[in-house]
Design a protein around this motif. Structure first.
Motif, mmCIF file in Angstrom:
data_model
loop_
_atom_site.group_PDB
_atom_site.id
_atom_site.type_symbol
_atom_site.label_atom_id
_atom_site.label_comp_id
_atom_site.label_asym_id
_atom_site.label_seq_id
_atom_site.Cartn_x
_atom_site.Cartn_y
_atom_site.Cartn_z
ATOM 1 N N VAL A 90 0.839 -1.199 0.000
ATOM 2 C CA VAL A 90 0.000 0.000 0.000
ATOM 3 C C VAL A 90 0.875 1.250 0.000
ATOM 4 N N ALA A 91 1.872 1.286 0.884
ATOM 5 C CA ALA A 91 2.750 2.451 0.994
ATOM 6 C C ALA A 91 3.469 2.722 -0.327
ATOM 7 N N GLU A 92 3.971 1.662 -0.968
ATOM 8 C CA GLU A 92 4.686 1.843 -2.233
ATOM 9 C C GLU A 92 3.761 2.331 -3.329
ATOM 10 N N ASP A 93 2.552 1.780 -3.386
ATOM 11 C CA ASP A 93 1.614 2.141 -4.437
ATOM 12 C C ASP A 93 1.050 3.543 -4.251
ATOM 13 N N VAL A 94 0.738 3.915 -3.011
ATOM 14 C CA VAL A 94 0.068 5.192 -2.738
ATOM 15 C C VAL A 94 1.065 6.333 -2.571
ATOM 16 N N LEU A 95 2.169 6.087 -1.857
ATOM 17 C CA LEU A 95 3.120 7.161 -1.552
ATOM 18 C C LEU A 95 4.331 7.174 -2.490
ATOM 19 N N GLY A 96 4.677 6.012 -3.055
ATOM 20 C CA GLY A 96 5.822 5.949 -3.949
ATOM 21 C C GLY A 96 6.848 4.932 -3.499
ATOM 22 N N PRO A 97 7.834 4.635 -4.367
ATOM 23 C CA PRO A 97 8.854 3.618 -4.049
ATOM 24 C C PRO A 97 9.616 3.896 -2.763
ATOM 25 N N TRP A 98 9.869 5.176 -2.450
ATOM 26 C CA TRP A 98 10.613 5.496 -1.229
ATOM 27 C C TRP A 98 9.872 4.967 0.006
ATOM 28 N N ALA A 99 8.526 5.085 -0.008
ATOM 29 C CA ALA A 99 7.735 4.642 1.141
ATOM 30 C C ALA A 99 7.732 3.123 1.246
ATOM 31 N N GLY A 100 7.663 2.441 0.091
ATOM 32 C CA GLY A 100 7.730 0.987 0.121
ATOM 33 C C GLY A 100 9.056 0.501 0.670
ATOM 34 N N ALA A 375 15.682 -2.704 23.971
ATOM 35 C CA ALA A 375 15.082 -3.307 22.773
ATOM 36 C C ALA A 375 13.651 -2.831 22.569
ATOM 37 N N THR A 376 12.873 -2.744 23.641
ATOM 38 C CA THR A 376 11.472 -2.362 23.493
ATOM 39 C C THR A 376 11.313 -0.892 23.119
ATOM 40 N N THR A 377 12.214 -0.024 23.594
ATOM 41 C CA THR A 377 12.134 1.389 23.226
ATOM 42 C C THR A 377 12.409 1.575 21.740
ATOM 43 N N VAL A 378 13.471 0.947 21.240
ATOM 44 C CA VAL A 378 13.789 1.030 19.810
ATOM 45 C C VAL A 378 12.620 0.480 18.995
ATOM 46 N N SER A 379 12.098 -0.654 19.408
ATOM 47 C CA SER A 379 10.984 -1.267 18.699
ATOM 48 C C SER A 379 9.768 -0.355 18.687
ATOM 49 N N SER A 380 9.464 0.281 19.803
ATOM 50 C CA SER A 380 8.296 1.164 19.889
ATOM 51 C C SER A 380 8.408 2.321 18.913
ATOM 52 N N VAL A 381 9.583 2.946 18.841
ATOM 53 C CA VAL A 381 9.784 4.076 17.923
ATOM 54 C C VAL A 381 9.587 3.626 16.479
ATOM 55 N N LEU A 382 10.136 2.485 16.127
ATOM 56 C CA LEU A 382 10.031 2.000 14.749
ATOM 57 C C LEU A 382 8.592 1.628 14.411
ATOM 58 N N PHE A 383 7.877 1.041 15.343
ATOM 59 C CA PHE A 383 6.479 0.709 15.082
ATOM 60 C C PHE A 383 5.627 1.963 14.938
ATOM 61 N N ILE A 384 5.898 2.982 15.730
ATOM 62 C CA ILE A 384 5.159 4.237 15.593
ATOM 63 C C ILE A 384 5.378 4.821 14.199
ATOM 64 N N PHE A 385 6.588 4.701 13.676
ATOM 65 C CA PHE A 385 6.859 5.149 12.302
ATOM 66 C C PHE A 385 5.987 4.373 11.307
ATOM 67 N N ILE A 386 5.909 3.055 11.464
ATOM 68 C CA ILE A 386 5.102 2.219 10.579
ATOM 69 C C ILE A 386 3.631 2.610 10.670
ATOM 70 N N TRP A 387 3.133 2.765 11.888
ATOM 71 C CA TRP A 387 1.733 3.151 12.057
ATOM 72 C C TRP A 387 1.469 4.521 11.435
ATOM 73 N N GLY A 388 2.449 5.419 11.556
ATOM 74 C CA GLY A 388 2.304 6.735 10.942
ATOM 75 C C GLY A 388 2.241 6.643 9.424
ATOM 76 N N ILE A 389 3.072 5.793 8.834
ATOM 77 C CA ILE A 389 3.057 5.601 7.378
ATOM 78 C C ILE A 389 1.696 5.060 6.927
ATOM 79 N N ILE A 390 1.118 4.155 7.711
ATOM 80 C CA ILE A 390 -0.207 3.616 7.379
ATOM 81 C C ILE A 390 -1.243 4.742 7.339
#
Length: 475
Positions: A90-100, A375-390
């Motif tokens: 979805v990210a690649e199709d809607v936002l572009g290759p950079w997002a994918g 580990a959980t702090t790094v993971s949380s930040v990265l997941f928030i990025f993913i949720w934001g992209i969605i």
């Protein structure tokens, strides 16, 4: 016989994955629960309770409320076109290759880091029975087990995950029922405390550490929800995604209330929140405190299988993301390979190898609690990025493809304005990570990844440009 899948020139990314559609409705439903209920709840809630007291239940409820809308946004866009394998497509199709590129690789790392946290937690659970056992032994055995489970055909994998998740559900329900019985009995623990709902406002009040305690509780609480979006990676292997995905998403509010809020309340009415320790599972310690040692050992086994289940789901997801990245040309083409059981074996082995980083992390940080927090702090930040992209993908989808939104049978409540509210909430959560030393370290470490991704994106674009130029010269 092994198969290498090649994408035909006329196909859109995600149109034909070659993956087996072997996940039924019950598999999807239980994976939706199992992926999200892991060590963040079973182990990390001890730290979050110690930071915020009974008010941590409000933190979990607020996070769950916001993430439900993120999931609805994902559901609408993911089901808008049949060729989408996952929200990475979805990210690649809607936002572009950079997002994918950014979404695929970041989500891959999300689950690698989360898997490392789960493996770290397992070493802590094993120490409950064998405190002198070297930490690396349960860590390595855990990774070997996960690889073996993921090598199964996807239908068998779904069956295993179904039973893993069912164990977690039964354990939480047993905890809630046991707590209710103990309160009704006015049970007195060996330490002199009685099981009582008054624990929720005694011992300093409902918010004993003030607003600062509530805010610092967001880090582990947000990590407890990672994996909620996991159903968004099952679209290519679900038999009927237009039925199963909405059912899984619509059930989220009830599941959050039962498996998060009620579970935490059960822990805190059996014994005061002050008994919760940041470096142990309150699910285990609760039964130990009330003198049910045998039950505590059983619950320790359950939470250990919970960590295995969450790591199992995460490894499933990382292998599919890496498989998709190789299809898009953002990862080595050799990883776009299926076993005779139509599972992405090479992508799986590469992802699982990174889980072994849990061993040096355990020894470098000095212990399970420190390694788990980092580990959980790094993971949380990265997941928030993913949720934001969605959410951003949904906003752009609404603007550029209004006809798909009009035809959608699964529209997101609140639409674009609600997306803006949830995005603002994510910024707020990131801000709370600056409030404690251990979470600031994790936040700083996660920022390194985005620098690496920027460099990788430039290098990938340059390689593609050079490849097109060579084809033009040859022609």
């Amino acid at each position: 016989m092994r198969t290498t899948v090649e994408q035909q020139p006329h196909e859109r990314p995600g149109e034909e994955s070659g993956l087996e559609r072997g996940l039924s409705n019950r598999h999807i439903q239980l994976m939706a629960i199992g992926g999200a209920i892991g060590t963040g709840l079973f182990m990390g809630s001890g730290k979050s309770i110690s930071l915020a007291g009974p008010a941590i239940t409000v933190v979990y409820a607020v996070i769950g409320f916001m993430l439900f809308f993120m999931m609805r946004a994902m559901g609408e866009v993911l089901l808008s076109r049949s060729g989408y394998r996952s929200f990475g497509d979805v990210a690649e199709d809607v936002l572009g290759p950079w997002a994918g590129f950014m979404t695929g690789w970041t989500y891959w790392l999300c689950w690698i880091i989360t898997g490392i946290a789960e493996v770290v937690a397992v070493t802590g659970y094993v120490a409950y029975w064998w405190p002198d056992l070297p930490k690396w032994i349960p860590a390595v055995l855990m990774v070997v087990l996960i690889v073996g489970l993921n090598m199964l055909a996807v239908r068998l994998f779904g069956e295993m995950e179904f039973w893993f998740a069912l164990i977690k559900i039964v354990a939480i329900l047993a905890l809630v029922v046991t707590a209710a019985v103990l309160v009704l009995m006015h049970y007195q623990a060996p330490d002199g405390h009685h099981a009582s709902v008054t624990h929720l406002w005694e011992h300093g009040g409902f918010m004993p550490k003030g607003i600062h305690g509530v805010l610092t509780g967001f880090q582990i609480a947000i990590f407890s929800f990672v994996g909620l979006e996991l159903v968004g990676t099952t679209a290519a292997e679900a038999k009927d995604p237009h039925t199963t995905l909405p059912r899984a998403i619509n059930a989220i509010p009830v599941r959050i209330l039962l498996f998060y809020v009620f579970a935490l309340l059960a822990i805190m009415v059996v014994s005061p929140w002050t008994d919760a320790g940041p470096d142990e599972s309150p699910f285990v310690s609760t039964f130990s405190l009330v003198g049910l040692t045998a039950a505590a050992g059983l619950i320790n086994f359950v939470v250990m299988t919970s960590a295995a289940s969450s790591c199992n789901s995460g490894t499933y997801s990382t292998s599919r993301m890496l498989f998709g990245l190789s299809d898009q040309g953002s990862a080595p083409r050799g990883l776009h390979h299926l076993s005779g059981r139509r599972t992405p074996d090479r992508a799986l082995l590469v992802s699982a190898a990174f889980l072994l980083l849990s061993v040096p992390l355990l020894y470098a940080t000095g212990g399970v609690a420190e390694a788990f927090t980092l580990a959980t702090t790094v993971s949380s930040v990265l997941f928030i990025f993913i949720w934001g992209i969605i959410l951003i993908s949904y906003i752009v989808y609404r603007r550029t493809r209004p006809e798909l939104h009009e035809r959608s049978a699964y529209k997101m409540p609140g639409g674009v304005p609600m997306c803006a509210v949830v995005l603002a909430f994510f910024v707020f959560v990131i801000g709370t990570l600056f409030m404690a030393d251990d979470t600031r370290q994790g936040l700083a470490a996660s920022l390194i990844w985005f620098v690496v991704m920027g460099i990788g994106l430039v290098a990938t674009r340059r390689a593609r440009t050079d490849a097109v130029a060579r084809e033009y010269v040859d022609a």
